[in-house]
Design a protein around this motif. Structure first.
Motif, PDB file in Angstrom:
ATOM      1  N   GLY A  12     -37.883  22.036 -44.147  1.00  0.00           N
ATOM      2  CA  GLY A  12     -38.725  22.609 -45.195  1.00  0.00           C
ATOM      3  C   GLY A  12     -39.882  21.687 -45.526  1.00  0.00           C
ATOM      4  O   GLY A  12     -39.941  20.544 -45.047  1.00  0.00           O
ATOM      5  N   ASP A  13     -40.830  22.211 -46.304  1.00  0.00           N
ATOM      6  CA  ASP A  13     -41.997  21.429 -46.753  1.00  0.00           C
ATOM      7  C   ASP A  13     -42.878  20.955 -45.606  1.00  0.00           C
ATOM      8  O   ASP A  13     -43.534  19.926 -45.703  1.00  0.00           O
ATOM      9  CB  ASP A  13     -41.562  20.201 -47.591  1.00  0.00           C
ATOM     10  N   GLU A  14     -42.908  21.714 -44.535  1.00  0.00           N
ATOM     11  CA  GLU A  14     -43.692  21.310 -43.368  1.00  0.00           C
ATOM     12  C   GLU A  14     -45.177  21.618 -43.532  1.00  0.00           C
ATOM     13  O   GLU A  14     -45.994  21.191 -42.715  1.00  0.00           O
ATOM     14  CB  GLU A  14     -43.180  22.028 -42.102  1.00  0.00           C
ATOM     15  N   ALA A  39     -38.331  27.889 -52.850  1.00  0.00           N
ATOM     16  CA  ALA A  39     -39.466  27.493 -52.016  1.00  0.00           C
ATOM     17  C   ALA A  39     -40.621  27.032 -52.891  1.00  0.00           C
ATOM     18  O   ALA A  39     -40.668  27.315 -54.082  1.00  0.00           O
ATOM     19  CB  ALA A  39     -39.916  28.666 -51.158  1.00  0.00           C
ATOM     20  N   GLY A  40     -41.536  26.328 -52.280  1.00  0.00           N
ATOM     21  CA  GLY A  40     -42.733  25.936 -53.010  1.00  0.00           C
ATOM     22  C   GLY A  40     -43.858  25.752 -52.025  1.00  0.00           C
ATOM     23  O   GLY A  40     -43.759  24.934 -51.124  1.00  0.00           O
ATOM     24  N   HIS A  41     -44.879  26.573 -52.141  1.00  0.00           N
ATOM     25  CA  HIS A  41     -46.029  26.433 -51.251  1.00  0.00           C
ATOM     26  C   HIS A  41     -47.209  25.967 -52.076  1.00  0.00           C
ATOM     27  O   HIS A  41     -47.498  26.569 -53.100  1.00  0.00           O
ATOM     28  CB  HIS A  41     -46.404  27.775 -50.632  1.00  0.00           C
ATOM     29  N   GLY A 293     -41.334  16.896 -54.150  1.00  0.00           N
ATOM     30  CA  GLY A 293     -41.077  18.336 -54.062  1.00  0.00           C
ATOM     31  C   GLY A 293     -41.983  19.177 -54.959  1.00  0.00           C
ATOM     32  O   GLY A 293     -42.231  18.806 -56.101  1.00  0.00           O
ATOM     33  N   THR A 294     -42.449  20.307 -54.427  1.00  0.00           N
ATOM     34  CA  THR A 294     -43.280  21.243 -55.198  1.00  0.00           C
ATOM     35  C   THR A 294     -42.451  21.930 -56.273  1.00  0.00           C
ATOM     36  O   THR A 294     -42.931  22.239 -57.355  1.00  0.00           O
ATOM     37  CB  THR A 294     -43.843  22.341 -54.265  1.00  0.00           C
ATOM     38  N   THR A 295     -41.183  22.186 -55.957  1.00  0.00           N
ATOM     39  CA  THR A 295     -40.346  22.953 -56.867  1.00  0.00           C
ATOM     40  C   THR A 295     -39.626  22.056 -57.878  1.00  0.00           C
ATOM     41  O   THR A 295     -39.545  22.383 -59.048  1.00  0.00           O
ATOM     42  CB  THR A 295     -39.313  23.769 -56.057  1.00  0.00           C
TER      43      THR A 295
HETATM   44 MG    MG Z   1     -42.074  23.509 -49.943  1.00  0.00          MG
END
Ligand code: MG
Ligand code: IMP
Length: 425
Positions: A12-14, A39-41, A293-295
């Protein structure tokens, strides 16, 4: 070809959001097929930064239809908050379509997520605490509620009761009783009902009309419930096959699978991570790559690129192209390691072991490549990259037997550029 699936090739987070954002320009539909607001974009356009958890990144283009497929789990309050934020920016959110088969994340699921982590103690998974696992568990256990359910007032109370009964004393101390849940679901349903649809039909019809459909995976291959480092995984199928199940399309509909990987590796939460560097290098990568982390804001664990795990991801996803993000984070390193094999209990392995115990004990075998020690931040095409950076990419391509089609050297939209065409392939 009219369909492209984007998947995370690591943990994740790529940088899938960035890649989706670039490919979405030429798409008609952008579809999420699994996961939820774990998720976090992050997408940077000019001076504004957008963070999405649930809504597909394609929503920033004002002419795209965006879809949350049946495989997604939806926290209604969180979704409404994202819709409100977009509406406040003048975005027309009626373009968001939601499968009426998608499962709801209830407030009880958040409670159960926390309880389960507390119970595990030292062996906790380090979930995002968003109720993801419990929501999927109820889905599989056939006691979940779906997006359409609150639309049927007469049977809603019974469905909520079934959910509560199923969990029994595990919910002791949870402030959400039947009446409160019912009020919450009716209130949020009133707002979300106009978005509900048969998403599978919508997507298949678009494909029939040769429209371009982009499937946006969340999390990553090594967090997949089947193919990841179980039990340190999420509860859905982020791999490419998940797009079929989670969007209601057949495998014959997918022609192109783009795996996204950073030029190095990160992981957030617990679980094995063979190339993790808990020393100075890890610190440097975290600082240079802003690896938080975005989240959840948690610092991410960092290390060099793991080609053993990536080769596995190529196979599991039927990957046709690779997108390599955050090349610029390696700009200042004199030498760069890449793991090409593992040593497990003294035995050399070039294939990724699917037994998690072996991954836990795997020591990476690194090859050392020359760094380019100059900034790539302003680079806007592959040919502008310093020779050592081009060599790094060629090494990855040769090792994975797959082409790098897209790369990024920064957060801004124009810092992501295409090396090989994707929609036309
Ligand atoms: Mg992410
Ligand atoms: P859950 O998805 O909240 O159940 O968390 C399970 C594991 O997946 C934990 O290790 C999380 O840190 C990880 N995880 C979930 N979503 C993401 C994501 O979007 N990026 C990175 N890790 C994630």
């Amino acid at each position: 070809m009219p369909s492209v699936v984007i998947v995370g090739a690591q943990w994740g987070d790529e940088g899938k959001g960035k890649v989706t954002d670039v490919l979405a320009q030429d798409a008609d539909l952008v579809v999420r097929y699994q996961g939820g607001n774990n998720a976090g974009h992050t997408i940077v356009v000019g001076s504004s930064t957008h963070k999405f958890h649930l809504i597909p990144s394609g929503m920033l283009y004002r002419d795209k239809v965006c879809v949350l497929g049946n495989g997604v789990v939806i926290d209604p309050d969180e979704l409404i908050a994202e819709l409100d934020a977009l509406t406040a920016e003048g975005v027309d959110v009626s373009r968001l379509k939601i499968s009426d088969q998608a499962h709801l994340i209830l407030p009880t699921h958040n409670f159960l997520d926390q309880r389960s982590e507390d119970r595990r103690g030292a062996s906790r998974i380090g979930t995002t605490g968003r109720g993801i696992g419990p929501a999927y568990r109820d889905k599989i256990n056939r006691c979940g509620l779906r997006m359409a359910d609150p639309g049927h007032r007469d049977s809603l109370g019974e469905k909520i009761q079934m959910h509560l009964d199923e969990h029994g004393p595990t919910l002791d101390g949870c402030p959400w009783n039947r009446a409160r849940l019912q009020e919450y679901l009716l209130r949020t349903h009133a707002r979300l009902a106009p978005h509900l649809t048969n998403a599978s039909r919508l997507i298949n019809a678009a494909l029939d009309e040769h429209k371009r459909v982009l499937f946006e995976g969340a999390q990553g291959t090594l967090l997949d419930i089947d193919h990841g480092t179980y039990p340190f995984v999420t509860s859905s199928s982020p791999t490419a096959g998940g797009a079929c199940i989670g969007a209601g399309i057949g495998p014959t509909r997918i022609d192109t699978v783009v795996g996204v990987s950073k030029a190095y590796a990160t992981r957030v939460g617990a679980g094995p991570f063979p190339t993790e560097d808990s020393g100075e290098l890890g610190e440097r990568l975290r600082a240079a790559g802003h690896e938080y982390g975005t989240t959840t804001g948690r610092p991410r664990r960092c290390g060099f690129l793991d080609l053993v795990a990536l080769r596995y991801a190529v196979g599991v996803n039927g990957m046709t192209h690779l997108a390599l993000t955050k090349m610029d984070v390696l700009d200042e390193l004199d030498t760069i390691g890449v793991a090409t094999a593992y040593r497990v209990d003294g035995v050399l392995m070039t294939e990724y072991p699917t037994d998690t115990d072996a991954v836990i004990h795997a020591e990476p075998v690194f090859e050392t490549l020359k760094g380019w020690t100059q900034s790539t931040r302003e680079v806007r095409s592959f040919s502008q990259l310093p020779p050592a950076a081009q060599d790094y990419i060629s090494f990855v391509e040769r090792n994975l037997k797959i082409n790098v089609a897209l790369m990024s050297v920064g957060a801004d939209r124009n810092a992501t550029f295409v090396k090989n065409a994707i929609w036309e392939s």
